[in-house]
Scaffold this motif. Sequence first.
Motif, mmCIF file in Angstrom:
data_model
loop_
_atom_site.group_PDB
_atom_site.id
_atom_site.type_symbol
_atom_site.label_atom_id
_atom_site.label_comp_id
_atom_site.label_asym_id
_atom_site.label_seq_id
_atom_site.Cartn_x
_atom_site.Cartn_y
_atom_site.Cartn_z
ATOM 1 N N THR A 66 0.824 -1.212 0.000
ATOM 2 C CA THR A 66 0.000 0.000 0.000
ATOM 3 C C THR A 66 0.852 1.254 0.000
ATOM 4 N N GLY A 67 2.081 1.146 0.484
ATOM 5 C CA GLY A 67 2.956 2.317 0.497
ATOM 6 C C GLY A 67 3.657 2.556 -0.819
ATOM 7 N N ILE A 346 1.238 0.293 22.586
ATOM 8 C CA ILE A 346 0.620 1.595 22.308
ATOM 9 C C ILE A 346 -0.902 1.474 22.214
ATOM 10 N N GLU A 347 -1.436 0.307 22.616
ATOM 11 C CA GLU A 347 -2.887 0.109 22.773
ATOM 12 C C GLU A 347 -3.666 0.105 21.470
ATOM 13 N N CYS A 348 -3.077 -0.347 20.386
ATOM 14 C CA CYS A 348 -3.788 -0.314 19.101
ATOM 15 C C CYS A 348 -4.826 -1.428 18.963
ATOM 16 N N GLY A 349 -4.632 -2.541 19.691
ATOM 17 C CA GLY A 349 -5.618 -3.616 19.644
ATOM 18 C C GLY A 349 -5.488 -4.582 18.478
ATOM 19 N N ARG A 350 -4.458 -4.411 17.659
ATOM 20 C CA ARG A 350 -4.311 -5.301 16.505
ATOM 21 C C ARG A 350 -4.102 -6.751 16.945
ATOM 22 N N ILE A 353 -7.594 -8.260 18.088
ATOM 23 C CA ILE A 353 -8.600 -8.596 17.073
ATOM 24 C C ILE A 353 -8.123 -9.740 16.183
ATOM 25 N N ARG A 373 -6.347 1.332 27.686
ATOM 26 C CA ARG A 373 -6.699 0.044 27.091
ATOM 27 C C ARG A 373 -5.583 -0.948 27.402
ATOM 28 N N PRO A 393 2.502 -3.546 15.578
ATOM 29 C CA PRO A 393 3.311 -2.568 14.848
ATOM 30 C C PRO A 393 4.546 -2.091 15.616
ATOM 31 N N VAL B 36 -1.365 8.847 0.489
ATOM 32 C CA VAL B 36 -1.086 7.412 0.629
ATOM 33 C C VAL B 36 -0.051 7.194 1.728
ATOM 34 N N ASP B 40 -0.838 5.234 5.127
ATOM 35 C CA ASP B 40 -0.055 4.045 5.430
ATOM 36 C C ASP B 40 0.475 4.075 6.861
ATOM 37 N N ILE B 43 -2.382 2.526 11.842
ATOM 38 C CA ILE B 43 -2.248 1.112 12.241
ATOM 39 C C ILE B 43 -3.540 0.332 12.004
ATOM 40 N N CYS B 45 -6.298 0.536 14.045
ATOM 41 C CA CYS B 45 -6.569 0.042 15.403
ATOM 42 C C CYS B 45 -7.947 -0.614 15.488
ATOM 43 N N TYR B 46 -8.052 -1.552 16.410
ATOM 44 C CA TYR B 46 -9.337 -2.164 16.705
ATOM 45 C C TYR B 46 -10.038 -1.309 17.760
ATOM 46 N N ALA B 48 -10.981 1.759 17.766
ATOM 47 C CA ALA B 48 -9.955 2.803 17.849
ATOM 48 C C ALA B 48 -10.339 3.979 18.747
ATOM 49 N N ARG B 68 -6.226 4.112 1.638
ATOM 50 C CA ARG B 68 -5.087 3.234 1.352
ATOM 51 C C ARG B 68 -5.389 2.285 0.196
ATOM 52 N N VAL B 104 -3.102 6.318 18.895
ATOM 53 C CA VAL B 104 -2.251 5.497 19.768
ATOM 54 C C VAL B 104 -0.764 5.797 19.590
ATOM 55 N N TYR B 105 -0.410 6.410 18.470
ATOM 56 C CA TYR B 105 1.011 6.750 18.289
ATOM 57 C C TYR B 105 1.501 7.691 19.384
#
Lengths: 428, 451
Positions: A66-67, A346-350, A353, A373, A393, B36, B40, B43, B45-46, B48, B68, B104-105
């Motif tokens: 995607t980048g 950093i609490e993103c939750g990835r 899930i 979180r 991440p 983009v 990118d 993250i 997040c779930y 969020a 994206r 979250v960053y």
Amino acid sequence: MADLGCVIGGVESINPFWLASAPPTDKYYNVVRSFDAGWGGVVWKTLGIDPPVVNVSSRYGVHQDTGGGVIGINNIELISDRPLETNLREIEQCRKEWPDRVIIGSMMAEIDEQAWKELAIKIANSGVHGIELNLGCPHGMCERGMGSAIGQVPEMVEQTTRWVREAVDIPVFTKLTPNITNILWPAEAAKQGGAHAVSLINTVNSIVSVDLDEMAPNPVVDGKGTHGGYCGSAVKPIALNMVAEISRAVETQGLDISAIGGIQNWRDAAEFIALGANALQVCTAAMLYGFRIVDDMIDGLSAFMDQKGYRTIEDFRGKAVSNTVNWNELNMNFDTKAFIDPDKCIECGRCHIACEDTSHQAIEFNVADSGKRSFTVVDKDCVGCNLCAHVCPVPDCIEMKPVTTKEPYLTWPDHPLNPHKADPISSQ
Amino acid sequence: MPSDIGKNSSSGCISDSDIAANFDDLHKPLNALQAVGAADHCIYCYDAPCIQACPTSIDIPTFIHQIRTDNVIGAARTILSENIMGGTCARACPTEVLCEQACVYNHGDEDPVEIGLLQRYAVDHLMAEGGAHPFKRGEDSGKHIAIVGAGPAGLSCAHRAAMLGHAATVFEAKKKPGGLNEYGLAAYKMVDDFAQKEVDFLLNIGGIEIKYGQTLGENLSLQDLLEKFDAVFLSVGLGSTNKLGLDQENTEGVIDAIDFIEILRQTDDKAQMPIGSDVIVIGGGNTAIDAAVQAKKLGARNVTLVYRRGEAAMSATAYEVELARKNGVMVELWAKPAAICGSDQVTSMTFERTKMLNGKLTGTGETYSVKADTVMKAIGQQLDIAPLKGFEIAGGKIAITADFATNVSGVFAGGDCIDTGEDLTVQAVEDGKRAAHAINDYLTNEGTHNG
């Protein structure tokens, strides 16, 4: 500083980094630029019998993340489209000007003894160090009975290798196609035919993407497209496995390996060498960034070897082969659990899930009154699959910690739950 | 509106082209490559935290993921489905204390995802494409809602009401729609006629009519509205400004900051806008910052922002205060206005130093003087309650239930005239959206009862 010199099929090279037979090695101009940049050798773009082929426009499609980073390139270019004599004279010139660099002549022909032998002799007379048989090209040439059309038939692999061995007295490299059920069949055939080395992998047969406006595969040539050859970092895992298979098999032991497939940097190179490669070929990385990328390949590989105390490439070549085993030889008593470092999270939750939806529901998600979180691994449900660590991440935030156990090494054939345990034939 | 702004114009010390450049976009829009790259960074997040931090609950990770995957129109639809004024909010929201603060960053040492700029990229893309309006008007309910005030709350309510099948007539006192989006934002946050384009876009759903020059209590009567319409939504904003309570407050050169901001927004060629040489802005909110920064951008030599408490107590965000300092505004803390000096034109102001004593703000008795030809007051606004007789008022605002209903049956209220938190465009849009659903429930139930 480590010595990066290597020998493959009897050919000595100042370093293991060669450019693979492809557009970057098409002519004198490119090849001398690559030598000037520091590449140890090149495999000249594949030569055929005149008249030369005619190419189409355009020729490449890419697979991007995607980048915008290129994961892989797909090409529908054929072999050299310049006259044979022009190529041979340029090879002679390069050999004269760069005596310490390796030039291998790549060739292909239809399945005809005289054709193979006459072409091999002409190329050998130009002064190349060796001949590489292109038995892998999966597009265009195979429709004319060449490339992968030969490489996919082990008997033809053996036959063409033998013809070239009989015709010339320089080292013979047989280049294998990955578009086959079992890589050991053509590798073994090459060995039977007398190959000094195998080069692998050639490109993977593919359609890289579909142009949804033109409704045709990319690259689109006047409204139509065709399958092509896929290369670049995306194919590295396929290449690593095939190289390892040849290194491990008793039937192919003794064959030198020129490893190809998504080598982008020194680490990729070191991984192929650890799995038994004698030397390496690179194409896509050079096509994306230019010949200068060899600087870091050389520098990084030297630094790695110095750090590990390897003086020569032979010191660590094949070191990972004995640790590459069949699934049945893995230790069933080994166990790891994920550990999430709350200070790094950093609490993103990835992780949550991914585990909750697709794995083992082993990461609890709580929100404190303060809004903080938290994500906690439930040890009893964690099977150590590693998915959470891969989607996280943050570097080193999720660590897979081995569970201390006094249990002995236990393989599936000996496992009490294996229904065939008592049957010594089935459990092998 | 006073015509005495900038009697002693100092614009001569700055060229017209510099002034134009000063009023360029504060945050340059992202191009496709930058978008983009910024997308990118997300993250995905779930559950969020940024969604929860957005007053309109935009599904931010989803719209960024859509950017994206090159589904930019889809991204805009995701934004607009929760916030029909997502284009203005992308420009004007204090994202540093909303979505981007929740990113979250911020837990790591990385910059948050540029959510505001990505939102602008998506919405601008959809509006530039100019295709069919992305939302459908609901099946005609036969009900008609009167909305008083064509600001963010009123228009948001009208649009959602249209989606729910109701007709809406919006009564607006001014000549243009948009409310503070059109008149109240700093010019460098809304550089063109975006507010008007956004209203045009919003009206494309159909079923919404706007009538201009309609002022409640003057040529518009609530009683009439209640008789002619099935429900009324009040989104009248805040009408009157707070006073300093000093003698000589009517001296020439002493003006309301919101008037300055409004005139500047309506002036296409900013170089034609007169500005004083020595400007004092009084207040600690974003309006004070907007006025001070713009005075400086117009070429005022000295701009001093005076606030009676410490920086932590300012309602302006830390980012805005920093923006003022970067633009050369002197930020003077712990001082309160004591006197306005000058006979027929302000020449200076006297301030008294302040401090906290036993938890109370107290003057120290020490005074000092600041030269001024322009004094802008930005010490808050009030609800004008004169035309709202019969309505329950709480804390200076229209009292409402959880369903945005006032004490007058069939009349609902939202936006800055009620107390749902910050006086922000994004909050007003949310009020309007939720009020439309409340009114829909009210009309549906009413229908059931009557039927």
